[in-house]
Design an enzyme around this catalytic site. Structure first.
Site, PDB file in Angstrom:
ATOM      1  N   CYS A   1       0.860  -1.181   0.000  1.00 52.45           N
ATOM      2  CA  CYS A   1       0.000   0.000   0.000  1.00 52.45           C
ATOM      3  C   CYS A   1       0.892   1.226   0.000  1.00 52.45           C
ATOM      4  CB  CYS A   1      -0.887  -0.005   1.249  1.00 52.45           C
ATOM      5  SG  CYS A   1      -1.907   1.462   1.477  1.00 52.45           S
TER       6      CYS A   1
ATOM      7  N   CYS B   1      -0.662   3.556  -7.019  1.00 50.79           N
ATOM      8  CA  CYS B   1      -1.525   2.890  -6.038  1.00 50.79           C
ATOM      9  C   CYS B   1      -1.650   1.443  -6.493  1.00 50.79           C
ATOM     10  CB  CYS B   1      -2.899   3.558  -5.969  1.00 50.79           C
ATOM     11  SG  CYS B   1      -4.114   2.648  -4.965  1.00 50.79           S
TER      12      CYS B   1
END
Length: 264
Positions: free
Chosen positions: A72, A186
């Protein structure tokens, strides 16, 4: 055999998990999606730090993980320095937007970074971007709502948002002021790369960090003497929310059959 822990706020880290399993087929993995507390990318650092600490402690307590991959970007920028300080005995690999390989690959010197607002607002990203000042023109594109659409399998929303943010990331091309390389900053975004490609010329390069992260994980395990040397590897899926959503995402985005993993 102790597993490698992989965690994200949701299903986006599955793109990194896919690269990890290809690079380390003999290893066991436990993937944790913190969906009950997502999205991280639109929260403040204090919130992300609290959740990241809770997840790594849970993975160590319940699974005795031998390494951790923070799949992440937002959690990496906000919390990885604290996790490394608090778990100095644990190899920890994080992510950052792949600006370095993007700038190296770009012929026009114009690069766009698509990421969550949290990642783009972080001091770590600001420092990374500043390090390329003068060598490339970097455009930051906050992609509000795209993570939520991906998590919810919202095909119409994914399509509309990909079109919108690709328009903001352009204009694309090989001209002297055009963008020829896009960083997917992302872990969710590689899951919809095909949709993003629909709104770009075939020559456009997309950069994500799944493979480099997997290679770095191998290097750290090897240096620590923790690489598995036999077996076929396994996968366990866990979630702070509805694990059925994570199972469905693994089936949809990675093509994993139900028998390919166990769930909490």
């Amino acid at each position: 055999m102790s597993p490698i822990g992989v965690f994200d706020s949701g299903v986006g880290g599955l793109s990194v998990l896919d690269a990890l399993r290809a690079e380390l087929p003999q290893e066991n993995f436990v993937y944790f999606a913190d969906t009950a507390y997502a999205p991280y990318g639109e929260r403040g650092d204090a919130y992300v730090i609290e959740r990241s600490r809770a997840v790594v402690e849970q993975l160590r307590r319940e699974h005795g993980i031998k390494a951790l991959v923070v799949a992440c970007n937002t959690a990496t920028t906000a919390a990885i320095h604290l996790m490394r300080a608090e778990h100095a005995d644990l190899p920890i690999v994080g992510l950052e937007p792949g600006l370095k390989p993007a700038v190296a690959a770009s012929r026009t010197g114009h690069v766009s970074v698509m990421a969550t607002r949290g990642t783009l607002a972080s001091a770590k990203y600001a420092a990374l971007r500043a390090s390329f000042a003068g060598s490339a023109e970097v455009r930051s594109v906050p992609c509000d709502g795209l993570v939520k659409a991906i998590e919810g399998f919202d095909a119409a929303g994914i399509s509309a948002l990909c079109e919108r943010y690709m328009q903001e990331a352009g204009p694309f091309g090989d001209g002297p002021t055009q963008v020829d390389t896009v960083v997917l900053g992302c872990t969710h975004y590689p899951l919809v790369k095909d949709e993003l490609r629909r709104h770009a010329p075939s020559s456009l390069r997309f950069i994500d960090t799944g493979v480099p992260v997997a290679q770095q994980t191998r290097r750290l395990l090897a240096s620590a003497g923790r690489l598995a040397d036999n077996g076929h590897g396994g996968l366990r899926l866990e979630s702070s929310g509805d694990v059925a959503v994570l199972e469905a995402a693994a089936a949809r985005w990675l093509g994993l059959a139900a028998g390919a993993f166990t769930s909490a």
